[in-house]
Enzyme design. Structure first.
Site, PDB file in Angstrom:
ATOM      1  N   GLU A  42      -1.288  30.159  59.674  1.00  0.00           N
ATOM      2  CA  GLU A  42      -2.398  29.209  59.562  1.00  0.00           C
ATOM      3  C   GLU A  42      -2.646  28.516  60.895  1.00  0.00           C
ATOM      4  O   GLU A  42      -2.863  27.296  60.959  1.00  0.00           O
ATOM      5  CB  GLU A  42      -2.096  28.161  58.468  1.00  0.00           C
ATOM      6  CG  GLU A  42      -1.747  28.781  57.125  1.00  0.00           C
ATOM      7  CD  GLU A  42      -1.511  27.771  56.018  1.00  0.00           C
ATOM      8  OE1 GLU A  42      -1.847  26.584  56.188  1.00  0.00           O
ATOM      9  OE2 GLU A  42      -0.984  28.161  54.961  1.00  0.00           O
ATOM     10  N   GLU A  50       5.484  25.587  51.003  1.00  0.00           N
ATOM     11  CA  GLU A  50       5.782  24.174  51.270  1.00  0.00           C
ATOM     12  C   GLU A  50       6.777  23.544  50.287  1.00  0.00           C
ATOM     13  O   GLU A  50       6.520  22.474  49.739  1.00  0.00           O
ATOM     14  CB  GLU A  50       4.471  23.372  51.288  1.00  0.00           C
ATOM     15  CG  GLU A  50       3.518  23.878  52.352  1.00  0.00           C
ATOM     16  CD  GLU A  50       2.110  23.273  52.272  1.00  0.00           C
ATOM     17  OE1 GLU A  50       1.893  22.386  51.433  1.00  0.00           O
ATOM     18  OE2 GLU A  50       1.241  23.705  53.046  1.00  0.00           O
TER      19      GLU A  50
HETATM   20  O1  9MR Z   1      -7.860  24.835  54.233  1.00  0.00           O
HETATM   21  C1  9MR Z   1      -7.565  24.439  52.913  1.00  0.00           C
HETATM   22  C2  9MR Z   1      -8.526  23.349  52.470  1.00  0.00           C
HETATM   23  O2  9MR Z   1      -9.813  23.884  52.312  1.00  0.00           O
HETATM   24  C3  9MR Z   1      -8.052  22.760  51.146  1.00  0.00           C
HETATM   25  O3  9MR Z   1      -8.854  21.654  50.813  1.00  0.00           O
HETATM   26  C4  9MR Z   1      -6.610  22.332  51.262  1.00  0.00           C
HETATM   27  C5  9MR Z   1      -6.091  21.781  49.965  1.00  0.00           C
HETATM   28  O4  9MR Z   1      -4.751  21.489  50.022  1.00  0.00           O
HETATM   29  O5  9MR Z   1      -5.829  23.457  51.613  1.00  0.00           O
HETATM   30  C6  9MR Z   1      -6.160  23.914  52.888  1.00  0.00           C
HETATM   31  O6  9MR Z   1      -5.262  24.930  53.263  1.00  0.00           O
HETATM   32  C7  9MR Z   1      -3.888  24.560  53.307  1.00  0.00           C
HETATM   33  C8  9MR Z   1      -3.066  25.790  53.000  1.00  0.00           C
HETATM   34  O7  9MR Z   1      -3.451  26.324  51.769  1.00  0.00           O
HETATM   35  C9  9MR Z   1      -1.592  25.481  52.974  1.00  0.00           C
HETATM   36  N1  9MR Z   1      -1.182  24.883  54.215  1.00  0.00           N
HETATM   37  C10 9MR Z   1      -1.958  23.737  54.643  1.00  0.00           C
HETATM   38  C11 9MR Z   1      -3.438  24.095  54.712  1.00  0.00           C
HETATM   39  C12 9MR Z   1      -4.237  22.931  55.253  1.00  0.00           C
HETATM   40  O8  9MR Z   1      -4.195  21.848  54.387  1.00  0.00           O
END
Ligand code: 9MR
Length: 690
Positions: A462, A356
């Site tokens: 994802e 990102e």
């Molecule tokens: O699914 C993840 C969630 O449990 C966390 O709280 C969050 C924190 O930023 O990250 C989520 O996963 C993210 C992923 O690592 C990167 N792309 C976006 C995903 C959804 O937020």
């Protein structure tokens, strides 16, 4: 039966009090424990409310005790605020338990101030032994000015240990003035309803087997699944998936050992101490069970503590120099990759090296500490280091969301071209947090552009698809899922190198956006039409129409306007204006003139929601001083051009064609827009079902 939800204590707390918790996030010390410690006896807490509290309001003035400490931090109550300091992690702070609200939509709000402008409200809950975190809202604030963050979220019916907490993207202090958690709409009282029974997924169709000739099928996994006594979740993993991405456990925040590093900053100046205890159980499970792993993620602006970027790791000091940060970055990448390879050889087959880095608003790269310290070439450097230290054969990925929007894709391509030229990138991770508004063709086109311009392979990393707001949301979601997977299969057949498709979670209730039920299985592991859709895409079957399918009455009468009655049914888009004109109409005496507006997309639009899922035939005559007039669809956050009309001659141009309106939409409009905001004229507009 009326229940007291939750407990209201009637004592007054004066002055300032300090509460501490050092027990780690999984075992927070509650504020009530702390108040007991300062000798407020239960007998002083008589004035308990018997009312069913549907709004929990905590003002930190000592009159209520709805809050608890979440994680490692200190909380001082001062001047009717709670000051959270010494935060051991970005999620450490204050939480409001709200277990009795499960199965309801809630609105959560917090009035907060912090030097870190990025503060958030998150819902956490236990779901059949797994812990889930759902972001409710984010807001910007400053150290001196309080700001309110507010948002709504639906708590899954089968959840337990529900709480809303305040967090931020680093560990700087947060001051909380008030927090409110309130039920929205009618209260669904599930306090005495047991959770639905967990299903055994061992006999379900196996996605990893069905798609074996195409790509790996993966899921993200929270570590809680590994030793969850509800083994159905591991059965689901083993039945369906052959690739795993740790959901949070390999992110810098969880790998960097803050306590050890900060206790001895000199020793760790160039190479912070690391701790893999969160990720180890997943790595070792994958090793023992022959499941491949995507490493997620090395360099990210988020979930990376701010101290990493400072001289002596002191956030009150100066930012570290470029040289020092390059050294820390290289050492971090090297140590993490080496640890995983040495201890779990061959398990990780791909790494998300940078996550990102692109800004969302077409401004190029996202502002972040990496840019502040190293500069805009931090992405190039990260991939250079990753290539230098990656074990043989491990693939290096750039991973991002909204990666199919042209403007964001342009940004990503700009900063990845030098990385590709240097031979340091192998793949693009298309996160794909999407809804059915994303046309599969647009998505595949974006994929192919990465492949063509960078020479990379593709992982869908994802995937989750919000269920639409429609009469049959889960069915419509399934239909979309099938069309998406059919498009992915077709692309693969045509040579697009898609090598893994990972879903972002095992069940809806475990998803970071559980309110939108975006995954393949319900919270208690029942297969959804979405699962059926993925299966049918490869088997050639058709999703069963549910017994409770709601037939929606739609009006498919043709839309036609020639303006001869001096009327039109459409409406302005934003600030443009329409008028009936007798200036050189295409036919008859009148045409429609569109003028004004502040943006090129301010135009004239017609609602065609009723045509969702229907193939339409359109025709119209258009003229303009602009070079181009686009006929565009507005499908809830994406705006594909149905046709682009060359109007550079200034003469009338007659256009006709067909368009398959996406299905399962809550609204759809088509509109005309000119390329430079010059007025345009329309005549003889017709839209009808084929
Ligand atoms: O699914 C993840 C969630 O449990 C966390 O709280 C969050 C924190 O930023 O990250 C989520 O996963 C993210 C992923 O690592 C990167 N792309 C976006 C995903 C959804 O937020």
């Amino acid at each position: 039966m009326k229940k007291k939800i939750p407990y209201v204590a009637a004592w007054a707390i004066s002055g300032s009090m300090l509460f501490t918790a050092c027990s780690g996030a999984s075992n927070p010390t509650s504020a009530s424990d702390a108040t007991t410690a300062i000798a407020i006896s239960a007998s002083e807490t008589e004035a308990q409310s018997d009312e069913l509290l549907l709004t929990i309001e905590e003002n930190f003035d000592g009159t209520t005790d709805f809050w608890q400490i979440n994680g490692e931090c200190e909380v001082a109550l001062q001047n009717n605020t709670a000051i959270i300091s010494d935060r051991g992690a970005s999620n450490a702070g204050i939480e409001i338990p709200c277990n009795n609200f499960r199965g309801n939509t809630i609105r959560a709000s917090a009035n907060v101030a912090s030097e870190n402008s990025n503060v958030a409200l998150t819902l956490k809950y236990n779901i059949y032994g797994n812990t889930s975190y759902v972001r409710i809202a984010e807001g910007t604030t400053s150290a001196s000015i309080f700001g309110t963050i507010t948002g709504t979220v639906t708590i899954p019916a089968n959840a337990s240990e529900c709480a809303v907490y305040v967090e931020s993207s680093d560990v700087r202090d947060i001051t909380v003035n008030s927090m409110t958690v309130a039920v929205e709409g009618n209260f669904n009282d599930l306090t005495n309803t047991p959770p639905a029974e967990l299903q055994d997924p061992s006999g379900y169709d196996s996605l990893k087997e069905l798609y074996a000739d195409y790509f790996r099928v993966g899921t993200c996994l929270p570590v809680s699944v590994i030793d969850n006594p509800n083994t159905e979740f591991l059965t689901l993993l083993n039945t369906e998936f052959n690739s795993v991405t740790p959901e949070n456990e390999l992110k810098p925040e969880n790998v960097l050992d803050a306590a050890t590093t900060l206790a001895n900053p000199e020793e760790y100046n160039e190479c912070p101490a690391l701790d893999f205890s969160a990720a180890d159980p997943i790595l070792s499970y994958c090793q023992e069970n022959g499941i491949a792993m995507r490493g997620h993620t090395l360099i990210w602006y988020s979930q990376t503590p701010s101290w990493l970027f400072y001289e002596d790791y002191d956030v009150n000091g100066e930012l570290a120099s470029r040289e020092l940060m390059l050294t820390r970055m290289e050492n971090y990448i090297d140590s993490v990759m080496s640890y995983c390879e040495e201890n779990y050889p061959g398990v990780i087959y791909a790494w998300d090296v940078v996550n990102e880095a692109a800004d969302d608003n077409g401004r190029g790269m996202r502002e972040c500490y990496w840019i502040d310290t190293i500069g805009e070439d931090y992405v190039e450097r990260a991939f250079e280091f990753a290539r230098a230290h990656a074990p043989e054969g491990v693939q290096l990925f750039y991973n991002d969301y909204n990666e199919y929007f042209t403007s964001k894709q342009n940004e990503i391509l700009d900063f990845l071209r030098p990385v590709a030229e240097a031979g340091n990138i192998d793949g693009i991770g298309m996160q794909s947090h999407i809804s059915n508004m994303i046309m599969p063709e647009t998505y595949i086109e974006a994929m192919n552009r990465y492949v063509d311009e960078l020479g990379v392979i593709i992982h869908i990393t994802e995937l989750d698809v919000n269920a639409p707001i429609s009469a049959n949301p889960l069915y419509d979601q399934g239909v979309y899922m099938q069309s998406l997977f059919e498009a992915i299969i077709e692309a693969k057949d045509n040579g697009t190198p898609i090598e893994c498709v990972t879903f972002w979670g095992l069940t809806d209730d475990m998803s970071w956006r559980s309110s939108n039920t975006p995954l393949l299985f319900t919270g208690n592991i029942e297969p959804k039409p979405a699962f059926e859709g993925v299966v049918c895409a490869i088997t050639g079957g058709e999703i069963a129409t549910p017994d409770d399918y709601v037939v929606v009455e739609v009006d498919l009468s043709p839309i036609s306007e020639d303006y001869e009655d001096e009327e039109y049914i459409g409406s302005p888009r934003y600030s443009s204006t329409q008028s009936i004109s007798d200036d050189n109409p295409y036919s008859g005496d009148y045409c429609l003139e569109n003028s004004g507006g502040n943006e090129t997309y301010d135009g004239y639009c017609i609602d065609v929601t009723d045509f969702a899922g229907v193939s339409i035939h359109y025709s119209f005559a258009v003229r303009s001083d602009a070079d181009m007039v686009n006929f565009t669809a507005d499908i809830e956050g994406s705006w594909p051009h149905i046709t682009e009309v060359d109007t550079s001659s200034g003469e009338w141009v007659v256009v006709e064609g067909d368009y398959l309106v996406p299905s399962g939409l809550s609204y759809l409009q088509v509109y005309w827009e000119s390329s430079d905001m010059s007025p345009f004229y329309l005549d003889d507009v017709s839209i009808e079902a084929n």
